[in-house]
Design a protein around this motif. Sequence first.
Motif, PDB file in Angstrom:
ATOM      1  N   ILE A  86      64.299  30.911  12.871  1.00 27.25           N
ATOM      2  CA  ILE A  86      65.377  31.891  13.017  1.00 27.25           C
ATOM      3  C   ILE A  86      64.868  33.248  12.532  1.00 27.25           C
ATOM      4  N   TRP A  87      65.047  34.243  13.374  1.00 32.29           N
ATOM      5  CA  TRP A  87      64.572  35.595  13.046  1.00 32.29           C
ATOM      6  C   TRP A  87      65.662  36.580  13.449  1.00 32.29           C
ATOM      7  N   LEU A  88      66.480  37.014  12.465  1.00 31.22           N
ATOM      8  CA  LEU A  88      67.665  37.811  12.780  1.00 31.22           C
ATOM      9  C   LEU A  88      67.536  39.244  12.271  1.00 31.22           C
ATOM     10  N   ASP A  89      68.165  40.156  13.020  1.00 27.77           N
ATOM     11  CA  ASP A  89      68.351  41.536  12.543  1.00 27.77           C
ATOM     12  C   ASP A  89      67.076  42.338  12.364  1.00 27.77           C
ATOM     13  N   ASN A  90      65.957  41.855  12.835  1.00 27.01           N
ATOM     14  CA  ASN A  90      64.714  42.610  12.682  1.00 27.01           C
ATOM     15  C   ASN A  90      63.890  42.419  13.951  1.00 27.01           C
ATOM     16  N   PRO A  91      63.714  43.480  14.741  1.00 32.86           N
ATOM     17  CA  PRO A  91      62.986  43.311  16.005  1.00 32.86           C
ATOM     18  C   PRO A  91      61.487  43.062  15.820  1.00 32.86           C
ATOM     19  N   GLU A  92      60.960  43.392  14.643  1.00 33.69           N
ATOM     20  CA  GLU A  92      59.507  43.312  14.454  1.00 33.69           C
ATOM     21  C   GLU A  92      59.109  42.017  13.751  1.00 33.69           C
ATOM     22  N   LEU A  93      58.470  41.105  14.461  1.00 39.04           N
ATOM     23  CA  LEU A  93      57.887  39.943  13.782  1.00 39.04           C
ATOM     24  C   LEU A  93      56.819  40.450  12.821  1.00 39.04           C
ATOM     25  N   ASN A  94      56.657  39.763  11.687  1.00 43.90           N
ATOM     26  CA  ASN A  94      55.640  40.216  10.728  1.00 43.90           C
ATOM     27  C   ASN A  94      54.534  39.167  10.572  1.00 43.90           C
ATOM     28  N   PHE A  95      53.556  39.500   9.761  1.00 39.17           N
ATOM     29  CA  PHE A  95      52.408  38.612   9.613  1.00 39.17           C
ATOM     30  C   PHE A  95      52.806  37.239   9.067  1.00 39.17           C
TER      31      PHE A  95
END
Length: 341
Positions: A86-95
């Motif tokens: 789940i990856w919410l509210d942040n368009p940029e995936l991080n390392f």
Amino acid sequence: MSRLTQCLVQVRTKAFAKLAIAGVFLLVLGLSISHIHNTQFLGEYLDPAEERQIEEFDFADTEDEKRCFDGVAPGPNPIPKIVHFIWLDNPELNFMTYLTIRSAIVSIRPERINLHYTSLNETNHWFLELRDHLYLVPHDLQKEYPKQLEEKWETKNISDLLRLDAIDKEGGIYLDTDVIALRPFDNLLNSRTDAVLGHADAHRNAVSNSIIVGRRGSSFIQRWRASYENLSSSEDDHHAIALPKKLSLDYADDVCVLSPIAFSWPTWSENHIKYMHQRLSKPEAKDFAKKVMWHNGRLRQNQMAYHGWSQVASSQLSGLDEKIIMRDETRFNILARRFLL
Ligand SMILES: *[C@@H]1O[C@H](CO)[C@@H](O)[C@H](O)[C@H]1NC(C)=O
Ligand SMILES: *[C@@H]1O[C@H](CO)[C@@H](O)[C@H](O)[C@H]1NC(C)=O
Ligand SMILES: *[C@@H]1O[C@H](CO)[C@@H](O)[C@H](O)[C@H]1NC(C)=O
């Protein structure tokens, strides 16, 4: 006998006794200070004695834990090998998210990875690296969780619901984006119960929601989800940690709970975080790498994953990148290296 007790027994004269009393006082003071520090994040579950035994602590599986870990022979209705992130509210995936998804690809070899998201920058470097492995599942929180948004729930609290809804709907393996998967999960996929969780502390008082394995329509997951309906937002810690433990006791036939080693060791305590992230000397690093190799890439044979505890280790984790993981000798980096291309 502990070293402290040994010391105390040997102290005979009055003068030494006074010294010992002062020492014990200082020790107790020290422990309570470290305890106060830990309570910032569920410190009540931690025990300073076990804290100091990161490597030696004896986690003999209970009968039930062993049965859950071993699973049963493949049957007609396995839990699907679908991993949910789940990856919410942040368009940029991080390392860090890249690293955790890579670990799932390598260790679990999933049929599919569902990335549940609200917005994504599809030209982000980490996204492009993973693109071919991801099945995108867009969510509209306004539509799906209007009641919670109205009550001003934070996104991370809504994520507690979304993970349960995802497993209920499709089944599979939910992983937080700070969980490094360290071995296949196949032994859990033919579980006799429809849900598999892990204890989060040495005393087995807490059950974590950072890793959830379950069949579609699991009654355990549905009950857990239903219990959020009347939840005021300040009670979330209870729901993420203590409630699943309570439910697992009330409905023991519906859930398997693995030993603390499986999903949650080392813990989130300051000591354990330091153990994972401190710089090692060359001989220490060599020693640790040997130990990890001996256990097929893990700290212990029955460890399934390492939880990075981003709530308390955000400074350690957010500073990482590929170069640092390859270069710096820390226990975390030694575990994580094999997941980088
Ligand atoms: C998306 O990511 C790319 C690559 O990092 C960046 O150049 C671009 O500005 C980002 N787009 C937005 C809308 O932030
Ligand atoms: C939530 O509260 C409503 C109204 O008070 C009640 O009818 C319902 O049973 C409660 N649900 C749960 C899961 O406790
Ligand atoms: C969200 O959950 C955290 C624990 O994960 C809790 O401390 C906090 O109070 C919750 N906040 C809201 C607004 O739901």
